[in-house]
Design a protein around this motif. Structure first.
Motif, PDB file in Angstrom:
ATOM      1  N   ALA A   1    -106.242  -7.825 -25.778  1.00  0.00           N
ATOM      2  CA  ALA A   1    -105.745  -8.697 -26.885  1.00  0.00           C
ATOM      3  C   ALA A   1    -106.275  -9.827 -26.613  1.00  0.00           C
ATOM      4  O   ALA A   1    -107.079 -10.748 -27.200  1.00  0.00           O
ATOM      5  CB  ALA A   1    -104.190  -8.694 -27.244  1.00  0.00           C
TER       6      ALA A   1
ATOM      7  N   THR B   1    -103.037  -3.507 -22.731  1.00  0.00           N
ATOM      8  CA  THR B   1    -102.914  -3.806 -24.162  1.00  0.00           C
ATOM      9  C   THR B   1    -103.007  -5.165 -24.148  1.00  0.00           C
ATOM     10  O   THR B   1    -103.862  -5.898 -24.930  1.00  0.00           O
ATOM     11  CB  THR B   1    -101.825  -3.189 -24.836  1.00  0.00           C
TER      12      THR B   1
ATOM     13  N   ARG C   1     -97.917  -5.589 -30.679  1.00  0.00           N
ATOM     14  CA  ARG C   1     -98.970  -4.729 -30.868  1.00  0.00           C
ATOM     15  C   ARG C   1     -98.436  -3.393 -30.669  1.00  0.00           C
ATOM     16  O   ARG C   1     -97.640  -3.092 -29.573  1.00  0.00           O
ATOM     17  CB  ARG C   1    -100.354  -4.784 -29.891  1.00  0.00           C
TER      18      ARG C   1
ATOM     19  N   LEU D   1    -104.267  -8.160 -32.451  1.00  0.00           N
ATOM     20  CA  LEU D   1    -102.857  -8.069 -32.476  1.00  0.00           C
ATOM     21  C   LEU D   1    -102.134  -7.840 -33.786  1.00  0.00           C
ATOM     22  O   LEU D   1    -102.810  -8.128 -34.871  1.00  0.00           O
ATOM     23  CB  LEU D   1    -102.273  -9.462 -31.851  1.00  0.00           C
ATOM     24  N   GLN D   2    -100.879  -7.421 -34.031  1.00  0.00           N
ATOM     25  CA  GLN D   2    -100.672  -7.128 -35.108  1.00  0.00           C
ATOM     26  C   GLN D   2     -99.298  -8.285 -35.506  1.00  0.00           C
ATOM     27  O   GLN D   2     -98.913  -8.421 -36.909  1.00  0.00           O
ATOM     28  CB  GLN D   2     -99.596  -5.881 -35.448  1.00  0.00           C
TER      29      GLN D   2
ATOM     30  N   ASP E   1    -109.177  -5.961 -28.740  1.00  0.00           N
ATOM     31  CA  ASP E   1    -108.182  -5.239 -29.836  1.00  0.00           C
ATOM     32  C   ASP E   1    -107.308  -6.320 -30.388  1.00  0.00           C
ATOM     33  O   ASP E   1    -106.952  -7.275 -29.835  1.00  0.00           O
ATOM     34  CB  ASP E   1    -107.188  -4.441 -28.904  1.00  0.00           C
TER      35      ASP E   1
END
Lengths: 314, 525
Positions: free
Chosen positions: B323, B319, B275, B330-331, B328
């Motif tokens: 996740a 962070t 991320r 994740l990429q 939030d």
């Protein structure tokens, strides 16, 4: 900062386009044909059709919308159905009264509200604060037209300091013009000032509880210095929001006050235009007001960023 | 230099301080320790003359013979900032967000009429440089939000020492900071005392923080000084039972043994999680490379296991936690809970959501202040519908965390910090989850309360077979409450292994640095 301003500007233009479509569509669906209204009940249908052509009311919806928009962009607002003069000219005359009146009232209300809010916050819970809170409550509750009549009775009828109404025009000079606008501006400003002072006070009181006020006191600032130097600017954001809303309201919302004081302002123009089905005037004035509101919002957004550096990043 | 003799204080009639006598000389560091509510901060505010309304102060308070209690507020304003300086616990909110840091430091000089605006600006730049914010990297034109917590605390120190006060009061100056930052700030304070000869009153709930810094130590309990003397001997002898209790709490380890892990696949699996956040714009068109908050992290948690995750603030711990909780997206990479993929952004099925819960650092900020406790705790019920035995389960959850079920109709502000955190745990428990993410859950609590909460967590884990992801910057917490630990630096896991092994015999340089920065109490021989 430049980036922040540019993104705001983009959203401003999009809002304007959306507003123009909405206004045009609303006027389209309103029942009542201006041509038929102007010619009266017994007019022959052919005559009405001729007049409709003349007024630019025939043709496809799209063509008329584009016509209107391109006219607006070049300053050509069309011709008023009832007054038979260019709308731009009509609006300009009225703006010459409404804009200074709104600015005058806003300046007055800010000049009253901010010091009063500061003063009350510094004396929170004490007699002076309670008195101010009661007074502002009254200021919000009393209708401004009633207050306006009271002002007329005292300052025009009894004391004869100013005339009871009317506007001599700016040709008569700055002094007489401002004098004529003073009572209406006061009548408009006081209720607004009452709201603004309350917002200022509660924002300040909230800010005074923050840790950085304690830090400032530890540095050796007095209570009053901490309030002025640290709390004030932090408390401005909600005040700016209200200020922006109030300006928009003052520009067009002064219809009643304009009537009380016989002022040829924008509010009265739009009121008359609606009763006389002068739709082109209604369309143009409403669009102009939307533009003014959006512009004020944009300026308020810029002011936020000037007050709070954290917003420049967004 | 500063002398407190028989200082008594009551707040709206309630006694707060009783017969407090302290003395601090030039160049001396006096540590003042005690749990929250013991009156440490009130002592500091009494010296500064910044007590809240309704305070009544008795006794003697002298600064170099000047009777501070006889001064009016106007006269006190001249003493504050010039002779007395103070820094506070929460550096994130202690600075005015809309003023440049240089101006805030310069203000101390200007308010006292010691310098013109231009001179004060130059002096502020020098001071910021002295406290470790060199102008080439941290120009005085920065705003507070552009600095980290440790950097902001440095600005606060610069503000407080600008006029070289005779006494600096530091009220829990490092409690909100992670271990490495804490060590640097304590070093800075020590250096400033040696350099300027000012006295320092260092207030903390953690005796370990004081042990390496203070010359003398006073222990405070319920508004009274129970023990005072040279720091080394107070800490070595521990004559008073309260001092012993504080020391024990500082190194507390829960006694409930962890349950044996049941066999089977891991409960939580994180694979190659990635991320990054878009970089700050440095101009209209120039962009810095994106900030990689979590950079290819993989780990697993077995059923019933407690896994620690340590690292300094900004390393990506939170962070990662967000996740895992599906808050939030994740990429890259994948997170599986009990075999099912956790996908943030997409709506998470209630049945999956129910399997995990979280407890965060700030026990007050995570509750709606207008709801009663019973409603707050019952919030997770909206996931699976309110069960018919909801009321019994609310009472049971309150009992499980050691609170009286009769308190269910109270509001959150009626509880202390430790009780609030118990309520947060009750809320996390009520939907009977498998995994609880504890994100700095005990960092805001003082040592004694922290010890109680750690005991409670160990006990609940044994009773309900819970798994924990235990995120903390505090190594002693992780040491006492986890079997395995991950050390995270700049978005990557740099070391992992059994907690005892990693903390006793660290392999990575970063782990070693973290360990050496953590303050420790020496055991008496």
């Amino acid at each position: 900062m430049l980036r922040y301003a540019l993104t705001r500007l983009l959203s401003l233009s999009l809002s304007l386009i959306a507003a123009s479509v909405a206004i045009f569509a609303a006027i389209e669906v309103i029942p009542g044909d201006p041509a038929a209204y102007m010619l009266g009940l017994n007019a022959a249908p052919e005559t009405v059709a001729v007049l409709r052509d003349e007024l630019g009311l025939s043709g496809s919806v799209w063509a008329r919308y584009l016509d209107w928009i391109s006219g607006l962009a070049t300053g050509d607002f069309g011709i008023s159905y009832t007054y038979r003069v260019p709308v731009a000219e009509l609006v300009a005359q009225r703006l010459a009264v409404s804009l200074p009146l709104a600015a005058y009232a806003l300046a007055l209300s800010t000049a009253i509200a901010l010091p009063v809010g500061l003063w009350a916050a510094a004396r929170r819970g004490r007699g002076a604060d309670l008195g101010i809170m009661a007074a502002t409550q009254l200021g919000i509750a009393v209708p401004n037209f009633w207050f306006a009549m009271l002002l007329v009775l005292v300052f025009a009828v009894k004391l004869r300091w100013v005339s009871a109404g009317g506007f001599p025009g700016w040709e008569a000079g700055l002094g007489p013009g401002l004098k004529a606008l003073t009572l209406p501006a006061v009548a408009l400003a006081l209720p607004q000032a009452a709201i603004l002072a309350r917002v200022m006070r509660s924002a300040l009181i909230e800010t005074l509880g923050q840790d950085y006020i304690r830090s400032a006191r530890a540095k050796g600032l007095s209570r009053a210095q901490a309030l002025r130097r640290h709390a004030f600017r932090n408390a401005l954001i909600p005040v700016l929001t209200i200020l922006g809303l109030q300006f928009s309201f003052l520009l067009a919302g002064a219809i009643i006050i304009e009537n009380v004081f016989f002022l040829p302002g924008l509010g009265r123009l739009i009121f008359q235009a609606i009763t006389q089905r002068d739709l082109i005037v209604v369309e143009s004035v409403v669009m102009l007001l939307v533009f003014a509101v959006i512009l004020v919002t944009f300026l308020v957004d810029l002011a936020y960023a000037a007050v709070d550096p954290r917003l420049k990043r967004r | 230099m500063i002398l407190l003799r028989d200082l008594g204080l009551s707040l709206n009639g309630r006694p707060v301080l009783n017969g407090v006598s302290l003395e601090i000389g030039r160049g001396e560091i006096l540590g003042l320790a005690g749990e929250s509510g013991s009156g440490k901060s009130m002592t500091a505010l009494a010296i500064m003359g910044l007590l809240p309304e309704g305070a009544e102060l008795r006794g003697h308070l002298r600064l170099n013979g000047l009777d501070l209690l006889s001064l009016s507020d106007r006269q006190m304003c001249r003493v504050r900032g010039r002779d007395l300086g103070m820094i506070f616990q929460e550096p994130m909110t202690a600075l005015n967000p809309v003023q440049r840091i240089g101006d805030q430091v310069a203000e101390t000089l200007i308010v006292h009429g010691e310098a013109t605006r231009a001179e004060a600006r130059r002096a502020a730049a020098r001071l910021l440089n002295r406290v470790g914010l060199p102008p080439d990297r941290f120009p005085p034109t920065r705003y507070p939000h552009e600095l980290s917590g440790g950097q902001r605390q440095r600005v606060c120190i610069a503000m407080a020492i600008a006029l070289r006060p005779q006494l600096l009061i530091a009220d829990e100056p490092t409690t909100a900071l992670d271990v490495t930052t804490q060590a640097r700030i304590l070093d800075l304070l020590k250096g400033l005392v040696a350099e300027t000869g000012m006295g320092l009153l260092l207030i903390t709930h953690d005796l370990a923080v004081i042990s390496g810094v203070a010359d003398r130590l006073a222990v405070m309990r319920r508004g009274e000084i129970v023990e005072e003397g040279p720091a080394a001997s107070v800490l070595a002898d521990r004559k008073h039972p309260y001092t012993r209790a504080l020391v024990a709490a500082s190194a507390h380890r829960p006694t409930t043994p962890p349950p044996p892990p049941p066999p089977g696949p891991p409960l939580l699996e994180v694979r190659e999680a990635r991320r990054s956040y878009p970089a700050v714009h440095s101009g209209l068109f120039r962009r810095l490379p994106p900030h990689r908050a979590v950079d290819g992290v993989s780990f697993g948690i077995a059923r019933g296991e407690s896994l620690g995750l340590v690292g300094e603030s900004g390393c990506g711990k939170s962070t990662l936690a967000r996740a895992v909780l599906g808050l939030d997206p994740l990429q890259g990479g994948e997170i599986r809970l009990d075999g099912e993929v956790v996908r943030a952004g997409a709506a998470m099925p209630a049945r999956l959501r129910r399997k995990m819960n979280a407890v965060f650092q700030d026990p007050f900020g995570s509750f709606n202040p207008r709801h009663r406790v019973a409603r707050l705790i019952a919030e997770p019920f909206h996931l699976g519908g309110r069960p018919s035995d909801a009321d019994e389960r609310i009472d049971a959850a309150l009992e499980a965390v050691g609170l009286d079920p009769k308190h269910r109709d109270r509001f959150i502000h009626e509880f202390s910090g430790g009780q609030r955190q118990r309520i947060a745990i009750a809320r996390a428990l009520i939907a009977r989850p498998d995994l609880i993410v504890l994100d700095e859950a005990v960092s805001a609590l003082d040592v004694r309360v922290r010890a109680q909460i750690l005991d409670l967590l160990a006990d609940l884990r044994a009773r309900f077979g819970l798994s924990y992801l235990f995120i903390s910057h505090d190594l002693s917490v992780v040491r006492s409450s986890t079997e395995r630990v991950l050390v995270m630096q700049a978005g990557r896991i740099v070391e992992e292994g059994a907690t005892e092994k990693v903390l006793h015999n660290p392999a990575h340089a970063y782990t070693k640095a973290l360990l050496s920065a953590a303050p420790k109490l020496k055991e008496p021989e």
